[in-house]
Write an enzyme that holds these catalytic residues in place. Structure first.
Site, PDB file in Angstrom:
ATOM      1  N   GLY A  26       0.782  -1.268   0.034  1.00 27.35           N
ATOM      2  CA  GLY A  26      -0.086   0.052   0.029  1.00 27.35           C
ATOM      3  C   GLY A  26       0.786   1.453   0.096  1.00 27.35           C
ATOM      4  O   GLY A  26       0.760   2.217   0.729  1.00 27.35           O
ATOM      5  N   THR A  27       2.006   1.223  -1.058  1.00 26.98           N
ATOM      6  CA  THR A  27       2.837   2.289  -1.031  1.00 26.98           C
ATOM      7  C   THR A  27       1.976   3.719  -0.991  1.00 26.98           C
ATOM      8  O   THR A  27       2.639   4.718  -0.716  1.00 26.98           O
ATOM      9  CB  THR A  27       3.763   2.212  -2.225  1.00 26.98           C
ATOM     10  OG1 THR A  27       4.161   0.880  -2.146  1.00 26.98           O
ATOM     11  CG2 THR A  27       4.876   3.119  -2.179  1.00 26.98           C
ATOM     12  N   ARG A  28       1.182   3.695  -1.771  1.00 29.45           N
ATOM     13  CA  ARG A  28       0.115   5.104  -2.161  1.00 29.45           C
ATOM     14  C   ARG A  28      -0.257   5.483  -0.913  1.00 29.45           C
ATOM     15  O   ARG A  28      -0.682   6.757  -0.861  1.00 29.45           O
ATOM     16  CB  ARG A  28      -0.668   4.597  -3.295  1.00 29.45           C
ATOM     17  CG  ARG A  28       0.243   4.747  -4.601  1.00 29.45           C
ATOM     18  CD  ARG A  28      -1.084   4.071  -5.713  1.00 29.45           C
ATOM     19  NE  ARG A  28      -1.133   2.802  -5.541  1.00 29.45           N
ATOM     20  CZ  ARG A  28      -2.150   1.985  -6.454  1.00 29.45           C
ATOM     21  NH1 ARG A  28      -2.554   2.666  -7.258  1.00 29.45           N
ATOM     22  NH2 ARG A  28      -2.151   0.675  -5.937  1.00 29.45           N
ATOM     23  N   MET A  29      -0.494   4.749   0.251  1.00 31.93           N
ATOM     24  CA  MET A  29      -0.995   5.284   1.548  1.00 31.93           C
ATOM     25  C   MET A  29      -0.094   6.211   2.174  1.00 31.93           C
ATOM     26  O   MET A  29      -0.413   6.835   2.907  1.00 31.93           O
ATOM     27  CB  MET A  29      -1.570   4.127   2.299  1.00 31.93           C
ATOM     28  CG  MET A  29      -2.333   3.078   1.922  1.00 31.93           C
ATOM     29  SD  MET A  29      -4.175   3.765   1.713  1.00 31.93           S
ATOM     30  CE  MET A  29      -4.842   3.903   3.312  1.00 31.93           C
ATOM     31  N   LYS A  30       1.177   5.871   1.908  1.00 31.03           N
ATOM     32  CA  LYS A  30       2.516   6.752   2.718  1.00 31.03           C
ATOM     33  C   LYS A  30       2.016   6.612   3.985  1.00 31.03           C
ATOM     34  O   LYS A  30       2.204   7.709   4.900  1.00 31.03           O
ATOM     35  CB  LYS A  30       2.303   8.360   2.076  1.00 31.03           C
ATOM     36  CG  LYS A  30       2.388   8.525   0.697  1.00 31.03           C
ATOM     37  CD  LYS A  30       2.577   9.870   0.368  1.00 31.03           C
ATOM     38  CE  LYS A  30       3.277  10.200  -0.981  1.00 31.03           C
ATOM     39  NZ  LYS A  30       2.680   9.570  -2.121  1.00 31.03           N
TER      40      LYS A  30
END
Ligand code: UD1
Ligand code: CA
Length: 246
Positions: A15-19
C-alpha cells in the site's frame, strides 16, 4: 453455503500510495480494519474453510487482526510481485473441491454479498471461464480499463501505468473482483509474464489470455460505484468514510 466455490482475498501488498508505515489492509474504515470487512463478507458466501487470505507485508499483524474470528487459511506471498503472483501463492491452499474461485481485494471493503452472489450466478449460468466485475466511473483514473470490442466483449484489461491516451479515456473499469474457473486460473497465471511497466505479474492478464485461448469471458457491471471503490490513498479512505456517514 456453496461448497463448490472458494474465495481468495488479496491482502499482501504494501500500500505504498497510502504513505503510511502501516499495511494498507490494517487501516480502519468505520472502526474496523479493511481486511476485516472483506473477510466478513466472504464468510457470508462460503464456509470459511474455503477462504484463503494472501498475506505478505506485515503478515503477522494482518493475520492477528484477521485471525481472531477467522477459521480459514492464510497463504504467504514473500515478495509482492503483483496480484497474479499473489493468486499463484494462494492456489495451493485452496481446497481441491473448489471448482471455481471468487477473487476479492483486501482494499475494496464495501463490496456486498448480493453483488458477489449475482457475479457467481451469472458466471455459472453463462458457463464462463472468467467473469469480471466492472463499474462505469466518471473519473476512471487509477483503475484498470476494460477494453471491449464493438459487441461489448472484454478483450483485455489495461492498467493505468500501461494505458495509451485513448485507453485512459475508457470509463468502464475493473473492480478487481472476479469469478474464475480454478483450472483456467492456474493455467492462465502460468502463462502470465511480468512484461509491463510495473514489472509485476498482473492477475488482469488472465483476460487477454482467456481471449487468445477462446475461453468464455463475462462482464457484470456493478450499478453502485461506492461498493467497489478501492482504497489506494489516505484520501480514498477518507472519501469512503464520509460516504458511509452521508
Ligand atoms: C488492481 C487491478 C486493477 C483494478 C483495481 C481495482 C491488477 C494488476 N490491477 O489495481 O485493474 O482496477 O485493482 O481496485 O490486478 N496485492 C497483493 N500482492 C501483490 C500486489 C497486490 O496481495 O503483489 C493485493 C493488495 O494488498 C491489494 C490488492 O492486491 O489488496 C490490489 O492491489 P493494488 O496494488 O491496490 O492494485 P491496483 O493498482 O488498485
Ligand atoms: Ca487497489
Amino acid at each position: 453455503m456453496n461448497t463448490a466455490f472458494g474465495i481468495i482475498i488479496l491482502a499482501a501488498g504494501k500500500g505504498t500510495r497510502m504513505k503510511s508505515s502501516k499495511a494498507k489492509v490494517l487501516h480502519t474504515l468505520a472502526g474496523r480494519p479493511l481486511i476485516d470487512h472483506v473477510i466478513a463478507t466472504a464468510g457470508l458466501l462460503v464456509d470459511e474453510k474455503h477462504v484463503v487470505v494472501v498475506v505478505g507485508h506485515q503478515a503477522d499483524q494482518v493475520k492477528e487482526v484477521a485471525g481472531c474470528r477467522f477459521s480459514g487459511r492464510f497463504a504467504f506471498q514473500k515478495e509482492q510481485k503483483g496480484t497474479g503472483h499473489a493468486v499463484q501463492c494462494a492456489l495451493p491452499e485452496l481446497p481441491a473441491a473448489c471448482h471455481d474461485v471468487v477473487i476479492l481485494s483486501g482494499d475494496v471493503p464495501l463490496i456486498r454479498k448480493t453483488t458477489i452472489e449475482k457475479l457467481i450466478a451469472d458466471h455459472k449460468r453463462q458457463g464462463n471461464d472468467v467473469t469480471i466485475l466492472g463499474v462505469c466511473l466518471q473519473n476512471p483514473h487509477g483503475y484498470g480499463r476494460l477494453v471491449q470490442n464493438q459487441s461489448g466483449d472484454v478483450e483485455k484489461i489495461v492498467e493505468e501505468a500501461d494505458a495509451t491516451e485513448s485507453e485512459k479515456r475508457i470509463q468502464n473499469v475493473n473492480a478487481g473482483i472476479y469469478c474464475v474457473n480454478t483450472l483456467f486460473l492456474e493455467e492462465s497465471l502460468a502463462a502470465a509474464m511480468p512484461d509491463n511497466n510495473q514489472n509485476e505479474i498482473y492477475l488482469t492478464d488472465i483476460v487477454a489470455i482467456a481471449r487468445r485461448s477462446q475461453k468464455k469471458i463475462g462482464l457484470n457491471i456493478c450499478e453502485n460505484p461506492g461498493e467497489v471503490m478501492g482504497v489506494n490513498t489516505l484520501q480514498d479512505l477518507l472519501n469512503l468514510e464520509s460516504m458511509l456517514n452521508s
